[in-house]
Design a protein around this motif. Structure first.
Motif, mmCIF file in Angstrom:
data_model
loop_
_atom_site.group_PDB
_atom_site.id
_atom_site.type_symbol
_atom_site.label_atom_id
_atom_site.label_comp_id
_atom_site.label_asym_id
_atom_site.label_seq_id
_atom_site.Cartn_x
_atom_site.Cartn_y
_atom_site.Cartn_z
ATOM 1 N N GLU A 1 0.883 -1.131 -0.087
ATOM 2 C CA GLU A 1 -0.081 0.047 0.046
ATOM 3 C C GLU A 1 0.874 1.158 0.035
ATOM 4 O O GLU A 1 1.687 1.341 0.625
ATOM 5 N N THR A 2 0.581 2.172 -0.986
ATOM 6 C CA THR A 2 1.285 3.313 -0.725
ATOM 7 C C THR A 2 0.679 4.505 -0.122
ATOM 8 O O THR A 2 -0.423 4.718 -0.153
ATOM 9 N N LEU A 3 1.460 5.072 0.696
ATOM 10 C CA LEU A 3 1.048 6.000 1.624
ATOM 11 C C LEU A 3 0.434 7.309 0.999
ATOM 12 O O LEU A 3 1.426 7.613 -0.161
ATOM 13 N N THR A 4 -0.300 8.125 1.030
ATOM 14 C CA THR A 4 -0.914 9.315 0.557
ATOM 15 C C THR A 4 -0.524 10.450 1.562
ATOM 16 O O THR A 4 -1.313 10.524 2.600
ATOM 17 N N VAL A 5 0.216 11.362 0.907
ATOM 18 C CA VAL A 5 0.564 12.527 1.838
ATOM 19 C C VAL A 5 -0.135 13.898 1.188
ATOM 20 O O VAL A 5 0.006 14.091 0.029
ATOM 21 N N LEU A 6 -0.850 14.643 1.940
ATOM 22 C CA LEU A 6 -1.262 15.775 1.525
ATOM 23 C C LEU A 6 0.078 16.751 1.859
ATOM 24 O O LEU A 6 0.197 17.103 3.204
ATOM 25 N N TRP B 1 0.070 17.708 -3.976
ATOM 26 C CA TRP B 1 0.322 19.102 -3.401
ATOM 27 C C TRP B 1 -0.750 20.149 -3.747
ATOM 28 O O TRP B 1 -1.108 20.250 -4.822
ATOM 29 N N VAL B 2 -0.851 21.054 -2.762
ATOM 30 C CA VAL B 2 -1.825 22.130 -3.024
ATOM 31 C C VAL B 2 -1.193 23.378 -2.634
ATOM 32 O O VAL B 2 -0.116 23.301 -1.389
ATOM 33 N N GLU C 1 -10.473 20.998 -1.493
ATOM 34 C CA GLU C 1 -11.075 20.452 -2.675
ATOM 35 C C GLU C 1 -10.443 19.187 -3.057
ATOM 36 O O GLU C 1 -11.074 18.348 -3.668
ATOM 37 N N ARG C 2 -9.132 18.961 -2.708
ATOM 38 C CA ARG C 2 -8.284 17.645 -3.164
ATOM 39 C C ARG C 2 -8.256 16.507 -1.979
ATOM 40 O O ARG C 2 -7.672 15.609 -2.175
ATOM 41 N N LEU C 3 -8.774 17.114 -0.802
ATOM 42 C CA LEU C 3 -8.758 16.031 0.228
ATOM 43 C C LEU C 3 -9.504 14.824 -0.097
ATOM 44 O O LEU C 3 -10.765 14.867 -0.371
ATOM 45 N N THR C 4 -8.949 13.599 0.386
ATOM 46 C CA THR C 4 -9.856 12.424 0.039
ATOM 47 C C THR C 4 -9.400 11.419 1.152
ATOM 48 O O THR C 4 -8.678 11.854 2.035
ATOM 49 N N ASP C 5 -10.345 10.354 1.358
ATOM 50 C CA ASP C 5 -10.101 9.610 2.667
ATOM 51 C C ASP C 5 -8.768 8.665 2.629
ATOM 52 O O ASP C 5 -8.484 8.074 3.662
ATOM 53 N N GLU C 6 -8.131 8.722 1.383
ATOM 54 C CA GLU C 6 -6.852 8.217 1.517
ATOM 55 C C GLU C 6 -5.696 8.827 2.070
ATOM 56 O O GLU C 6 -4.484 8.162 2.452
ATOM 57 N N VAL C 7 -5.765 10.122 2.542
ATOM 58 C CA VAL C 7 -4.902 10.991 2.965
ATOM 59 C C VAL C 7 -4.627 10.382 4.662
ATOM 60 O O VAL C 7 -5.473 10.803 5.239
#
Length: 214
Positions: free
Chosen positions: A7-12, A39-40, A48-54
């Protein structure tokens, strides 16, 4: 990183400076399991870009729509279950202490960050966040148990039995997972002629209104 092997970690990454954002991306690309980076440039764009994966957020404290601890507090409100690290150019120990006290998992100064340190900071931050969430769930479970016990004592019927040859036992069970109240009930009453009457009520639904009706 703390993500499982497959699983790849998702970083905001919330950073308005393109050069600093590029540097962070380059540093994290050196990790054993490089994360996916969203990146925001602002808090508005992050919403707007936030997802449950973060699962992890890196936030600067100088953004177009918020600065200082205000920016951090807004991020913490947006992602209560994610690890939040402050990554800023402000080398101020006092601000760092305030940031951690406000809820950040770590306070990193851009000038001091290198690949191994950043990867380790993220890994440790996520572990601390997992521990915090586990502790919170434990406290919630303990409070729920105590509340259930209190409600059980208050809502269980007191059997009206005149003779000692018959015992009445009752137990309060919530009608759904994590429910504090259920509407169904039963009671036992012995009349003057010695007859024992049992009443059973089946209330449709679960919750305080249904329990009050019961």
């Amino acid at each position: 990183m703390t993500a499982p092997p497959n699983e790849t970690l998702t970083v905001l990454l919330i950073e308005d400076d393109a050069g600093d954002a590029f540097l962070v991306e380059e540093l994290l690309a050196q990790a054993n399991n490089p994360p996916k980076i969203i990146w925001v440039r602002s808090l508005q764009e992050s919403r707007e870009r936030l997802t449950d994966e973060v699962k992890c957020v890196l936030v600067d404290l100088s953004l177009p729509d918020a600065t200082g601890l205000e920016a951090l507090e807004q991020v913490l409100a947006m992602v209560p279950d994610a690890a939040v690290l402050v990554l800023t150019g402000l080398n101020d120990a006092h601000v760092g202490v305030e940031a951690v006290a406000a809820g950040a998992q770590d306070f990193l100064v851009k000038q001091d960050v290198e690949a191994r340190l950043l990867a380790r900071a993220i890994r440790y931050a996520m572990e601390r966040k997992r521990a915090d969430l586990a502790q919170r769930r434990l406290v919630e479970a303990e409070l729920l148990t105590k509340e259930n016990s209190r409600l059980e004592r208050g809502l269980l019927p007191v059997p009206l039995l005149e003779q000692g040859g018959l015992e009445h036992q009752a137990r309060y069970l919530p009608g759904r997972r994590r429910a504090l109240l259920a509407g169904d009930f039963w009671d036992t009453v012995q009349s003057q002629d010695g007859a024992v009457h049992v009443v059973v009520g089946d209330v449709c639904g679960h919750g305080p209104d249904e329990a009050a009706l019961g």
